[in-house]
Design a protein around this motif. Structure first.
Motif, PDB file in Angstrom:
ATOM      1  N   GLY A 172      64.993   9.669  54.325  1.00 33.99           N
ATOM      2  CA  GLY A 172      63.745  10.061  53.690  1.00 33.99           C
ATOM      3  C   GLY A 172      62.520   9.540  54.404  1.00 33.99           C
ATOM      4  N   PRO A 173      61.346   9.945  53.938  1.00 36.18           N
ATOM      5  CA  PRO A 173      60.094   9.536  54.560  1.00 36.18           C
ATOM      6  C   PRO A 173      59.878   8.028  54.529  1.00 36.18           C
ATOM      7  CG  PRO A 173      59.699  10.665  52.478  1.00 36.18           C
ATOM      8  CD  PRO A 173      61.147  10.828  52.788  1.00 36.18           C
ATOM      9  N   ARG A 174      60.526   7.351  53.583  1.00 37.35           N
ATOM     10  CA  ARG A 174      60.356   5.907  53.425  1.00 37.35           C
ATOM     11  C   ARG A 174      60.884   5.160  54.650  1.00 37.35           C
ATOM     12  NH1 ARG A 174      63.941   2.472  50.507  1.00 37.35           N
ATOM     13  NH2 ARG A 174      65.257   4.303  50.499  1.00 37.35           N
ATOM     14  N   VAL A 175      62.069   5.543  55.130  1.00 37.08           N
ATOM     15  CA  VAL A 175      62.657   4.797  56.242  1.00 37.08           C
ATOM     16  C   VAL A 175      62.511   5.530  57.571  1.00 37.08           C
ATOM     17  CG1 VAL A 175      64.320   3.641  54.762  1.00 37.08           C
ATOM     18  CG2 VAL A 175      64.965   5.760  55.873  1.00 37.08           C
ATOM     19  N   PHE A 176      61.950   6.757  57.532  1.00 39.11           N
ATOM     20  CA  PHE A 176      61.929   7.561  58.746  1.00 39.11           C
ATOM     21  C   PHE A 176      61.190   6.905  59.924  1.00 39.11           C
ATOM     22  CE2 PHE A 176      60.619  11.210  61.370  1.00 39.11           C
ATOM     23  CZ  PHE A 176      61.876  11.668  61.697  1.00 39.11           C
ATOM     24  N   PRO A 177      60.006   6.302  59.699  1.00 37.73           N
ATOM     25  CA  PRO A 177      59.319   5.684  60.847  1.00 37.73           C
ATOM     26  C   PRO A 177      60.164   4.591  61.497  1.00 37.73           C
ATOM     27  CG  PRO A 177      57.883   5.729  58.920  1.00 37.73           C
ATOM     28  CD  PRO A 177      59.238   6.147  58.457  1.00 37.73           C
ATOM     29  N   PHE A 178      60.836   3.807  60.669  1.00 37.57           N
ATOM     30  CA  PHE A 178      61.679   2.736  61.187  1.00 37.57           C
ATOM     31  C   PHE A 178      62.878   3.321  61.925  1.00 37.57           C
ATOM     32  CE2 PHE A 178      64.665  -0.917  60.341  1.00 37.57           C
ATOM     33  CZ  PHE A 178      64.045  -1.754  61.248  1.00 37.57           C
ATOM     34  N   PHE A 179      63.420   4.406  61.385  1.00 41.22           N
ATOM     35  CA  PHE A 179      64.536   5.103  62.015  1.00 41.22           C
ATOM     36  C   PHE A 179      64.148   5.536  63.433  1.00 41.22           C
ATOM     37  CE2 PHE A 179      66.268   9.438  62.790  1.00 41.22           C
ATOM     38  CZ  PHE A 179      67.590   9.102  62.967  1.00 41.22           C
ATOM     39  N   VAL A 194      73.419   5.227  64.350  1.00 42.83           N
ATOM     40  CA  VAL A 194      72.104   4.891  63.771  1.00 42.83           C
ATOM     41  C   VAL A 194      71.855   5.747  62.523  1.00 42.83           C
ATOM     42  CG1 VAL A 194      69.609   4.885  64.168  1.00 42.83           C
ATOM     43  CG2 VAL A 194      71.145   4.111  65.966  1.00 42.83           C
ATOM     44  N   VAL A 195      72.209   7.044  62.626  1.00 45.03           N
ATOM     45  CA  VAL A 195      72.017   7.924  61.469  1.00 45.03           C
ATOM     46  C   VAL A 195      72.842   7.416  60.282  1.00 45.03           C
ATOM     47  CG1 VAL A 195      72.490  10.225  60.545  1.00 45.03           C
ATOM     48  CG2 VAL A 195      71.374   9.985  62.761  1.00 45.03           C
ATOM     49  N   VAL A 196      74.113   7.095  60.546  1.00 44.69           N
ATOM     50  CA  VAL A 196      74.979   6.612  59.457  1.00 44.69           C
ATOM     51  C   VAL A 196      74.366   5.361  58.824  1.00 44.69           C
ATOM     52  CG1 VAL A 196      77.205   5.563  58.920  1.00 44.69           C
ATOM     53  CG2 VAL A 196      77.112   7.628  60.314  1.00 44.69           C
ATOM     54  N   ALA A 197      73.915   4.439  59.665  1.00 49.89           N
ATOM     55  CA  ALA A 197      73.333   3.198  59.142  1.00 49.89           C
ATOM     56  C   ALA A 197      72.130   3.511  58.250  1.00 49.89           C
ATOM     57  CB  ALA A 197      72.920   2.294  60.302  1.00 49.89           C
ATOM     58  N   PHE A 198      71.292   4.460  58.698  1.00 45.80           N
ATOM     59  CA  PHE A 198      70.083   4.741  57.927  1.00 45.80           C
ATOM     60  C   PHE A 198      70.372   5.546  56.669  1.00 45.80           C
ATOM     61  CE2 PHE A 198      67.827   2.951  61.355  1.00 45.80           C
ATOM     62  CZ  PHE A 198      66.658   2.513  60.786  1.00 45.80           C
ATOM     63  N   VAL A 199      71.408   6.391  56.720  1.00 41.90           N
ATOM     64  CA  VAL A 199      71.796   7.109  55.508  1.00 41.90           C
ATOM     65  C   VAL A 199      72.227   6.088  54.450  1.00 41.90           C
ATOM     66  CG1 VAL A 199      73.529   8.638  54.510  1.00 41.90           C
ATOM     67  CG2 VAL A 199      72.400   9.273  56.637  1.00 41.90           C
ATOM     68  N   LEU A 200      72.986   5.076  54.891  1.00 42.88           N
ATOM     69  CA  LEU A 200      73.432   4.040  53.953  1.00 42.88           C
ATOM     70  C   LEU A 200      72.239   3.264  53.401  1.00 42.88           C
ATOM     71  CD1 LEU A 200      76.638   2.719  55.756  1.00 42.88           C
ATOM     72  CD2 LEU A 200      76.477   4.264  53.798  1.00 42.88           C
ATOM     73  N   ILE A 201      71.284   2.950  54.280  1.00 42.48           N
ATOM     74  CA  ILE A 201      70.080   2.242  53.813  1.00 42.48           C
ATOM     75  C   ILE A 201      69.339   3.107  52.795  1.00 42.48           C
ATOM     76  CG2 ILE A 201      67.788   1.443  54.506  1.00 42.48           C
ATOM     77  CD1 ILE A 201      69.024   0.524  57.132  1.00 42.48           C
ATOM     78  N   GLU A 202      69.202   4.394  53.122  1.00 43.54           N
ATOM     79  CA  GLU A 202      68.486   5.320  52.246  1.00 43.54           C
ATOM     80  C   GLU A 202      69.114   5.357  50.855  1.00 43.54           C
ATOM     81  OE1 GLU A 202      65.753   7.606  53.000  1.00 43.54           O
ATOM     82  OE2 GLU A 202      65.889   7.620  50.826  1.00 43.54           O
ATOM     83  N   ARG A 203      70.465   5.386  50.839  1.00 42.72           N
ATOM     84  CA  ARG A 203      71.150   5.527  49.560  1.00 42.72           C
ATOM     85  C   ARG A 203      71.239   4.222  48.770  1.00 42.72           C
ATOM     86  NH1 ARG A 203      73.078  11.018  49.212  1.00 42.72           N
ATOM     87  NH2 ARG A 203      71.274  11.667  50.390  1.00 42.72           N
ATOM     88  N   PHE A 204      71.535   3.131  49.492  1.00 41.22           N
ATOM     89  CA  PHE A 204      71.945   1.924  48.776  1.00 41.22           C
ATOM     90  C   PHE A 204      70.942   0.783  48.826  1.00 41.22           C
ATOM     91  CE2 PHE A 204      75.924   4.105  49.979  1.00 41.22           C
ATOM     92  CZ  PHE A 204      76.327   4.429  48.701  1.00 41.22           C
ATOM     93  N   VAL A 205      69.895   0.926  49.606  1.00 44.42           N
ATOM     94  CA  VAL A 205      68.893  -0.149  49.642  1.00 44.42           C
ATOM     95  C   VAL A 205      67.555   0.450  49.213  1.00 44.42           C
ATOM     96  CG1 VAL A 205      67.989  -2.069  51.001  1.00 44.42           C
ATOM     97  CG2 VAL A 205      70.153  -1.003  51.646  1.00 44.42           C
ATOM     98  N   PRO A 206      67.390   0.665  47.899  1.00 43.42           N
ATOM     99  CA  PRO A 206      66.180   1.360  47.449  1.00 43.42           C
ATOM    100  C   PRO A 206      64.895   0.592  47.737  1.00 43.42           C
ATOM    101  CG  PRO A 206      67.473   0.573  45.571  1.00 43.42           C
ATOM    102  CD  PRO A 206      68.289   0.315  46.799  1.00 43.42           C
ATOM    103  N   ASP A 207      65.018  -0.727  47.912  1.00 47.09           N
ATOM    104  CA  ASP A 207      63.797  -1.516  48.112  1.00 47.09           C
ATOM    105  C   ASP A 207      63.433  -1.684  49.573  1.00 47.09           C
ATOM    106  OD1 ASP A 207      63.711  -1.855  45.401  1.00 47.09           O
ATOM    107  OD2 ASP A 207      64.960  -3.658  45.471  1.00 47.09           O
ATOM    108  N   PHE A 208      64.219  -1.042  50.455  1.00 44.20           N
ATOM    109  CA  PHE A 208      63.984  -1.231  51.880  1.00 44.20           C
ATOM    110  C   PHE A 208      62.567  -0.828  52.260  1.00 44.20           C
ATOM    111  CE2 PHE A 208      63.934   0.147  56.254  1.00 44.20           C
ATOM    112  CZ  PHE A 208      64.613  -0.868  56.885  1.00 44.20           C
ATOM    113  N   LYS A 209      61.882  -1.753  52.897  1.00 42.27           N
ATOM    114  CA  LYS A 209      60.519  -1.427  53.314  1.00 42.27           C
ATOM    115  C   LYS A 209      60.154  -2.287  54.508  1.00 42.27           C
ATOM    116  CE  LYS A 209      56.195   0.141  51.839  1.00 42.27           C
ATOM    117  NZ  LYS A 209      56.009   0.741  53.148  1.00 42.27           N
TER     118      LYS A 209
END
Lengths: 109, 341
Positions: free
Chosen positions: B77-84, B144-159
């Protein structure tokens, strides 16, 4: 064709924020989803179920609403009501809304 | 009501695996029952299957209804995309550099083993290297995609707070990038790693090496040979000088002619030392003799020693490349700053 599509998109965008405000304003007394839907419709705001139900859940996770299951007429119903947090931000949202309306009124006149 | 039940469980199947799935089903069922009841009252007859069908048709296909509850209609999502994007750039850059170095070393070793350095072999190694970079990058992209998909789903507070999001000062645009300003992060990292290197070399040279276990017996071959340990005072001198210059730079925050000259001397000395290492034999402890008491057969030992020596040589070559880059950077910096004056 493309024009009606972009028109629909803009209308959808415009309504999205309004529905949040409408729902919050009507939930000072507790309501279940379907009764809220009817109440909004009676006042002239037609909202799709597919929009309202997920929205109510989202507002609850955001802490603006609270919900509780109640058994009524042998049917469980989930009642939503505005939370303390929601009560705090509602006047600010109302103020924001009337500001937008007065600005746009002048602009579109 | 049979159809409503089936409809609800069909919606449930398409709901994303989020909390409150049962809750959503329960709420949906209660809504549909309310709506059906209302229709029946309006029609003045008890609800029947035809009424149910009509209602469900209006409510929409189960997939569509389930979709409206999906808070994540996207993988990343847009939340983690720049970091991705940032991580992806770093990974691709690292792979390109790393595999290029490997390819260059392969080319050099082809040359040194006296293998035919024909055009065809040369091209083959280069093409293989390029192919490796592409296939490794694609694989890494997947991880990297797999890692970020997991972050997107399971780490809602990631920022991650990017610097742009902090108080941004437009005046920063007006300022020309100053060639004399130092990079603090780089300096701190360099100081930390140099300290760690110093500590290991001087106090724990025995922890680096190979441990073998066979049954009850364990067997250890140190990495550093006595020949290498003779060089430790020189390495200390270079490392300490490096730390001193880094700390001085950290405090003053700008490069001066004096610090640039000091840096050039230090990097030059490191380069000389690295080249001496490449040319000195028996620099590491893995020799045929050191395996004499080991449980390995002489053939195994010989093969191992060869592999170890080649790896160490490659490692030193990498160090030579890095030090050369640093040296060139320091020289260019010095020439530029002298020209300015």
């Amino acid at each position: 064709m493309a024009n009606t599509e972009s028109l629909e998109n803009v209308v959808l965008e415009l309504r999205r924020g309004v529905i949040v405000l409408a729902a919050l304003s009507q939930l000072s007394t507790e309501q279940y989803g379907y009764s809220l839907l009817k109440q909004l419709s009676e006042q002239g705001l037609e909202v799709d179920q597919g929009t309202l139900y997920p929205l109510l859940r989202r507002l609850e996770t955001q802490g603006l609403l609270e919900s509780v299951w109640k058994l009524e007429e042998a049917r469980p119903r989930r009642y939503y009501v505005i939370s303390a947090e929601g009560k705090k931000i509602l006047p600010k949202l109302k103020k924001e809304w009337s500001d937008i309306v007065s600005v746009m009124k002048k602009m579109l006149a | 009501m049979k159809l409503i039940n089936r409809y609800v469980s069909e919606v449930g199947k398409h709901l994303p695996l989020i909390q409150g799935r049962e809750d959503i089903e329960k709420e949906l069922r209660s809504t549909l029952e309310d709506m059906l009841e209302e229709r029946a009252t309006k029609a003045g007859r008890p609800a029947d299957e035809a009424m149910e069908i009509e209602l469900l048709k209006e409510y929409g296909s189960p997939q569509k209804v389930a979709m409206t509850y999906n808070p994540h209609p996207y993988l990343i999502g847009p939340r983690v995309f720049p970091f991705f994007l940032m991580i992806l750039k770093i990974v691709f850059f690292g792979i390109a550099i790393g595999l290029s170095v490997v390819t260059i070393i392969q080319l050099l070793s082809q040359l040194s083993t006296g293998a035919m350095f024909m055009g065809a072999d040369f091209m083959k190694t280069i093409l293989q290297g390029a192919g490796n970079i592409i296939s490794t990058s694609i694989g890494a992209f997947g991880y990297v995609v797999v890692a970020f998909v997991l972050i997107e789903r399971f780490v809602p507070d990631f920022k991650i707070d990017f610097e742009e999001e902090k108080e941004w000062d437009p005046a920063a645009l007006a300022k020309e990038p100053d060639a004399d300003s130092v990079s603090r992060g780089e300096l701190i990292a360099e100081i930390v790693f140099t300290f760690v290197g110093l500590a290991i070399l001087n106090f724990y040279p025995q922890i680096l090496g190979m441990y073998f276990f066979s049954g009850e017996q364990s067997f250890f071959i140190p990495l550093f040979s006595d020949v290498f340990l003779q060089f430790v005072p020189w390495i200390n001198l270079i490392f300490l000088a490096e730390i001193a210059v880094d700390i001085y730079l950290l405090r003053n925050a700008v490069w001066t002619t004096a610090t640039r000259v000091a840096k050039i001397i230090i990097e030059g000395a490191s380069l000389v030392l690295a080249i001496v290492f490449v040319r000195t034999t028996d620099i590491i402890g893995f020799t045929a003799e050191s395996f004499a008491n080991s449980p390995f057969t002489p053939e195994q030992a010989e093969r191992f020693v060869t592999v170890a020596n080649v790896s160490i040589t490659i490692g030193i070559i990498v160090v030579v490349v890095i030090v050369s880059v640093e040296l060139i950077k320091a020289v260019i910096g010095l020439v530029k700053s002298l020209n300015k004056k």
